[in-house]
Design an enzyme around this catalytic site. Sequence first.
Site, mmCIF file in Angstrom:
data_model
loop_
_atom_site.group_PDB
_atom_site.id
_atom_site.type_symbol
_atom_site.label_atom_id
_atom_site.label_comp_id
_atom_site.label_asym_id
_atom_site.label_seq_id
_atom_site.Cartn_x
_atom_site.Cartn_y
_atom_site.Cartn_z
ATOM 1 N N SER A 153 -2.488 13.358 -6.537
ATOM 2 C CA SER A 153 -3.375 12.220 -6.727
ATOM 3 C C SER A 153 -4.780 12.730 -6.976
ATOM 4 C CB SER A 153 -3.354 11.347 -5.466
ATOM 5 O OG SER A 153 -4.471 10.499 -5.424
ATOM 6 N N CYS A 161 -5.031 0.210 -12.468
ATOM 7 C CA CYS A 161 -4.444 1.313 -11.705
ATOM 8 C C CYS A 161 -4.138 2.503 -12.608
ATOM 9 C CB CYS A 161 -3.194 0.815 -10.967
ATOM 10 S SG CYS A 161 -2.628 1.947 -9.672
ATOM 11 N N ASP A 162 -3.896 3.635 -11.981
ATOM 12 C CA ASP A 162 -3.881 4.944 -12.634
ATOM 13 C C ASP A 162 -3.157 5.017 -13.977
ATOM 14 O OD1 ASP A 162 -5.053 5.539 -10.251
ATOM 15 O OD2 ASP A 162 -3.751 7.218 -9.756
ATOM 16 N N LYS A 163 -1.937 4.515 -14.078
ATOM 17 C CA LYS A 163 -1.146 4.713 -15.284
ATOM 18 C C LYS A 163 -1.430 3.685 -16.362
ATOM 19 C CE LYS A 163 0.422 8.002 -12.958
ATOM 20 N NZ LYS A 163 -0.349 7.595 -11.767
ATOM 21 N N CYS A 212 -9.048 2.499 -6.967
ATOM 22 C CA CYS A 212 -9.523 3.389 -5.905
ATOM 23 C C CYS A 212 -10.887 3.989 -6.247
ATOM 24 C CB CYS A 212 -8.502 4.477 -5.645
ATOM 25 S SG CYS A 212 -6.906 3.818 -5.088
ATOM 26 N N GLU A 218 3.321 12.405 -7.094
ATOM 27 C CA GLU A 218 2.096 12.949 -6.516
ATOM 28 C C GLU A 218 2.307 13.321 -5.056
ATOM 29 O OE1 GLU A 218 -1.208 10.550 -9.195
ATOM 30 O OE2 GLU A 218 -0.812 9.895 -7.151
ATOM 31 N N CYS A 263 -5.886 -2.993 -7.676
ATOM 32 C CA CYS A 263 -6.468 -2.446 -8.908
ATOM 33 C C CYS A 263 -6.397 -3.439 -10.065
ATOM 34 C CB CYS A 263 -5.736 -1.166 -9.318
ATOM 35 S SG CYS A 263 -5.544 0.056 -8.004
ATOM 36 N N ASP A 305 0.178 3.268 -7.308
ATOM 37 C CA ASP A 305 0.427 4.612 -6.767
ATOM 38 C C ASP A 305 0.230 4.646 -5.259
ATOM 39 O OD1 ASP A 305 0.912 5.345 -9.321
ATOM 40 O OD2 ASP A 305 -0.666 6.851 -9.460
#
Length: 565
Positions: free
Chosen positions: A477, A128-130, A200, A451, A55, A87
Amino acid sequence: MDENKKDLRIRSKVISEGANRTPNRAMLRAVGFSDEDFKKPQIGIASTWSEVTPCNIHIDKLAREAKSGASDNGGAPLIFNTITVSDGIAMGHEGMSYSLPSREVIADSIETVTGAERLDGVVAIGGCDKTTPGCMIAIGRLNLPSVFIYGGTIQPGKLNGEDIDIVSAFEAVGQHQQDEINDAELHKVECHACPGAGACGGMYTANTMAAAVEALGMSIPGSSSTPAVYDYKEQECKQAGEMVVELLKKDIYPRDIMTKKAFENAITVVMALGGSTNAFLHLLAIAHSAGVELSYDDFERVRQHVPHIADLKPSGKYVMQDLYEIGGVPAVMKILLEEGLLHGDCLTVTGKTLAENLAEAAPLKEGQEIIKPLSDPIKPNGPLVVLRGNLAPDGAVAKMSGQKISHFEGTAKVYNSEEEATKAITDNEIKEGDVLVIRNVGPKGGPGMPEMLSVTAMIVGRGLGGKVALITDGRFSGGSHGFVIGHVAPEAAAGGPIGLLQTGDKVVIDSETQEINFEVSEEELDKRARNWTAPEPRYKTGALAKYAKLVSSSAQGAVTDKDLY
């Protein structure tokens, strides 16, 4: 400094001027500053580059482009880094406890560097996610002219002529456990799921939050859907560097942009795209950082009149790159605005309103099948539903996209950790009609609200998707799907009713009436409450111990600065 030219050094002037700051300037000369640079605004380029995840693997190059843009437009830019946690790699084991706390570390570190160095503006680049919400929380706190840029989505992997992604790999584990695929086939999935740089690919958390931030007005129009490996992504980052200097010139600050109406726009886009339930956590946290009152009631109010129109993974067929090819997020927002579902008068980082930006956007490509007409949506209203009841008095969040059923009644099978639940699934203890409960995994109890993608993927992989309900005070997730309810609040570790639930209790979940209850008499509940004791904290020292002590409820965004005084 030209007397007729506006001084953009809104904070760095404390370093750039005066004999007393000679030592401060000496340090900056060592990294390349000249006399001329001290007359310019200092721009922080907050990079989340890291080799620990695809990511963010390319963000170092993007940061240099942002630096170039800021420099070309009269700024004195400096790149600094913060962390990222993958993640996908942390999933399914103890490492996942660090994922949500990493959001706070990211926010704190950007705030810390920017505050200490007295930087005048910020370009933050997430992946990435965070990283996206972490960057945005810092931007909200600092309230300095800022632009966020998303590193972009990964391209889909290819296997046997079909698109696959990271969720395919998680679900393949369940298929392997059921002997539906062999070792060699599982290995092929592993080797083809992630072909290169980017976050993702479905409408999972990273892409959800990127789209939300664009709708919020804090990123360049179209930048949330540009794939990571496309050359134009570098141009967007250069534009962001140029743009932050323009924001300084125009006195446009994040809190001018991130208004209550702007957050309603972000929620609208998340609902229309069928985004991740993590959007609740992150938008609540970003709003808190910007001083905007936002609650579950706002999500519900918006959801009621926004249809779900995007056929995107995990519940649909397509990925973010497919959406980009037909016009991207701006094309979707354009039709939402035309229908009166967005506030077009909201200011954005371009210096223009949302409506002005969208007037320049291309419409959806003709003949496309990804975005359904508003007159014939996938669901007539948003698929991210807030549930309340005696099991979740402060609320729980369900993602109902792709679900054919709205009502579920079953017998609870209660587990106090993800590990226990995973073993139960592996041992075939979970059967059709069961309500699988995983508790003590909330923000405090986890700690870190891990998650449950591994668990949901195993359920789907075993053919139990939609046939088993899953309830947790943890979270999911963006890749999770099935009849799953997370964010149950108050959490078990804080004394919430989910901590009183026992195996054998009847649980009733209804997304139409938006209720989640368990059928136990008041007398029995009182008895259980008297006998309940708070679980021992899993961590007594270090980052997770501090996080567990400070973190608020998931219904408040799981922030660590909610009630410090």
